[in-house]
Design an enzyme around this catalytic site. Structure first.
Site, mmCIF file in Angstrom:
data_model
loop_
_atom_site.group_PDB
_atom_site.id
_atom_site.type_symbol
_atom_site.label_atom_id
_atom_site.label_comp_id
_atom_site.label_asym_id
_atom_site.label_seq_id
_atom_site.Cartn_x
_atom_site.Cartn_y
_atom_site.Cartn_z
ATOM 1 N N SER B 11 0.877 -1.163 -0.047
ATOM 2 C CA SER B 11 -0.195 0.033 0.045
ATOM 3 C C SER B 11 0.973 1.317 -0.080
ATOM 4 O O SER B 11 1.839 1.472 -0.759
ATOM 5 C CB SER B 11 -0.949 -0.188 1.146
ATOM 6 O OG SER B 11 -1.826 0.941 1.162
ATOM 7 N N HIS B 38 -2.604 -0.862 -3.349
ATOM 8 C CA HIS B 38 -3.576 -0.203 -3.143
ATOM 9 C C HIS B 38 -3.164 1.107 -3.891
ATOM 10 O O HIS B 38 -2.037 1.769 -3.346
ATOM 11 C CB HIS B 38 -3.943 0.289 -1.674
ATOM 12 C CG HIS B 38 -4.243 -1.205 -0.828
ATOM 13 N ND1 HIS B 38 -4.102 -0.931 0.573
ATOM 14 C CD2 HIS B 38 -4.817 -2.110 -1.266
ATOM 15 C CE1 HIS B 38 -4.527 -2.021 0.706
ATOM 16 N NE2 HIS B 38 -4.951 -2.975 0.008
ATOM 17 N N ASP B 131 -4.317 -4.515 6.029
ATOM 18 C CA ASP B 131 -4.835 -5.293 4.890
ATOM 19 C C ASP B 131 -3.454 -6.371 4.522
ATOM 20 O O ASP B 131 -2.357 -6.018 4.762
ATOM 21 C CB ASP B 131 -5.041 -4.810 3.506
ATOM 22 C CG ASP B 131 -5.980 -5.681 2.534
ATOM 23 O OD1 ASP B 131 -6.139 -6.674 2.885
ATOM 24 O OD2 ASP B 131 -5.903 -5.093 1.431
#
Lengths: 284, 188
Positions: B11, B38, B131
């Site tokens: 991310s 992401h 995540d």
């Protein structure tokens, strides 16, 4: 190769066996057929239903479901097409506005089928698009879903106000001619879409996996629904769309869907490949 | 060969980290590399181009219904969860966000763990949320191998930290050491 057999198909996971038993039970006992669904997402969704309904595992849920009809609506709602957003992928709506609506304008009466309408985000987007193109009066939109719970929500046309800003931006990016706020009333934490937008929308229960031709359509919108289907069911439903469209009718799918493994897709030619807009070739 | 696929999640700071990772992978690597990063942007074409310039392997966007290709980097398309289907092909979903993300690392890792079992390597890189932690746990539960970027080496340490706390790891390494490690693990 792995020596424990896991992940090699030699020894299926308990969850996978439970999932197949659940699918069979739901079909045989309650008539809902999910056997053609791709399993990875189906499993994820069912494990979420297991959790939200407070069951220990999928087997206990299946056991209860066999004897308790009251559980079925929650399961079906949990398995239905998820929430979308208004004017999701604005470029697609811009393409519909610029490339499809001018052709539809040549018909005296326009039938549009939105298959898998979820909570109605896209069906209202479509109604606004038609309104601004001056075509709504002669259009009928059939919005279908296999989940009655989703249809009730769609019919209400109420969405959280926190999403309104994103919807408005999408609307403008799609080439909207006014402001999205012209089409809704904000109240408390929600927006409610104008009742007038519903005047030519018909909500109905239809299951793509089981039911037949729904109407004779000039445009079918079915975005991000077939992604949940395994190749064979995807092909079957594309055949259903082919049989439901008038010659030269349009089909709009989700913008990352692949038709490469569906022989039924040969009936369609791409009008705008990146927006996944296709047209049914006129039969010879 | 012991390992047949590599899944990667990142991310915040992920674009740079991916660039370093992919530049270090051996051009003859025989496993598919499947990546969730992401970005929050509308499509991953820019990311794909940036990574393709650095990567020693071809970088493509993953296509639904197609199988992952050995020696190819597959990026999850923007706005969709990317899953490995029971038949080993890619599948997409627009189900609810997981950890505020779609694509979510957990969704990819979970489905890949179910398919590849002990033949899967999961890698969690820099990121500012949690995540990937549960997904990495699923990989370890199926005896796959877990690699986590050392938190002190990551631009954003939260994601590696969460992964170590919730899943643990077989290897914790600095970014520059991860590609050589994978090359070694995946050499025939």
């Amino acid at each position: 190769m792995s020596d424990n057999g896991q992940g090699t198909g030699l020894r299926p996971e308990a969850e996978d066996i439970e999932l197949e038993a659940f699918v069979r039970a739901l079909k045989q006992r309650h008539g809902y057929d999910f056997s053609g669904y791709a399993r990875a997402s189906l499993k994820r969704r069912m494990l979420q239903v297991v959790q939200s309904c407070g069951f220990e595992n999928l087997s206990t849920l299946t056991g209860r479901m066999l004897r308790d009809d009251a559980l079925v609506p929650d399961i079906v709602a949990g398995l239905s097409v998820p929430v979308s957003e208004m004017f999701r992928n604005p470029t697609v709506f811009a393409a519909l506005r610029e490339e499809v609506l001018p052709v539809l304008a040549s018909y005296p009466r326009i039938n549009i089928w939105q298959a898998g309408c979820a909570h109605g985000e896209e069906v209202y987007s479509l109604a606004i698009l038609l309104e601004e193109a001056g075509l709504y009066e002669r259009s009928q939109i059939y919005a279908t879903d296999f989940s009655d719970a989703a249809l009730v929500r769609a019919q209400e046309g109420i969405f959280p106000i926190k999403d309104a800003r994103a919807y408005s931006e999408n609307y403008l990016a799609a080439g909207g001619q006014r402001t999205l706020a012209d089409y809704y009333h904000a109240r408390y934490e929600r927006i409610k879409l104008d009742e007038r937008l519903k005047r030519n929308i018909h909500f109905a229960n239809h299951n793509l996996a089981a039911d037949g031709v729904f109407c004779e359509a000039h445009l079918i919108l079915c975005r991000n629904v077939l992604i949940y289907f395994a190749n064979s069911l995807q092909n079957q439903v594309l055949g259903l769309f082919r049989d439901s469209l008038v010659r030269g009718g349009f089909l709009c799918l989700g913008n990352r869907e692949s038709l490469d493994f569906a022989p039924a897709a040969r009936a369609f030619t791409a009008v705008n490949a990146s927006a996944r807009i296709y047209r049914l070739a006129a039969r010879a | 060969m012991k390992y047949t696929a590599l899944v990667v999640g990142c991310s915040t700071g992920g674009v740079h980290a991916l660039g370093t990772l992919l530049a270090g992978l051996a051009p003859e690597l025989q496993v598919p590399v499947i990546v969730v990063c992401h970005t929050g942007s509308e499509d991953v074409e820019m990311l794909r181009e940036v990574l393709a310039l650095k990567s020693s392997l071809p970088v493509v966007e993953a296509s639904e219904r197609y199988p992952p290709q050995p020696g190819t980097v597959h990026l999850a398309p923007a706005g969709y969860h990317l899953l490995i289907e029971a038949d080993g092909c890619f599948a997409l979903s627009v189900d609810a966000r997981v950890c505020f993300s779609r694509p979510a690392i957990d969704v990819l890792f979970d489905s890949a763990a179910a398919h590849y079992g002990a033949q899967l390597i999961g890698l969690v890189l820099t990121g500012a949320n949690e995540d990937g932690a549960l997904g990495l746990k699923a990989i370890r539960e199926r005896r796959g191998l877990a690699i986590v970027q050392a938190p002190e080496d990551a631009v954003a340490p939260e994601m590696p930290q969460a992964a170590l706390r919730i899943a643990g790891a077989d290897h914790t390494a600095a970014l520059t050491d991860i590609a050589p490690l994978i090359n070694r693990l995946c050499s025939p």
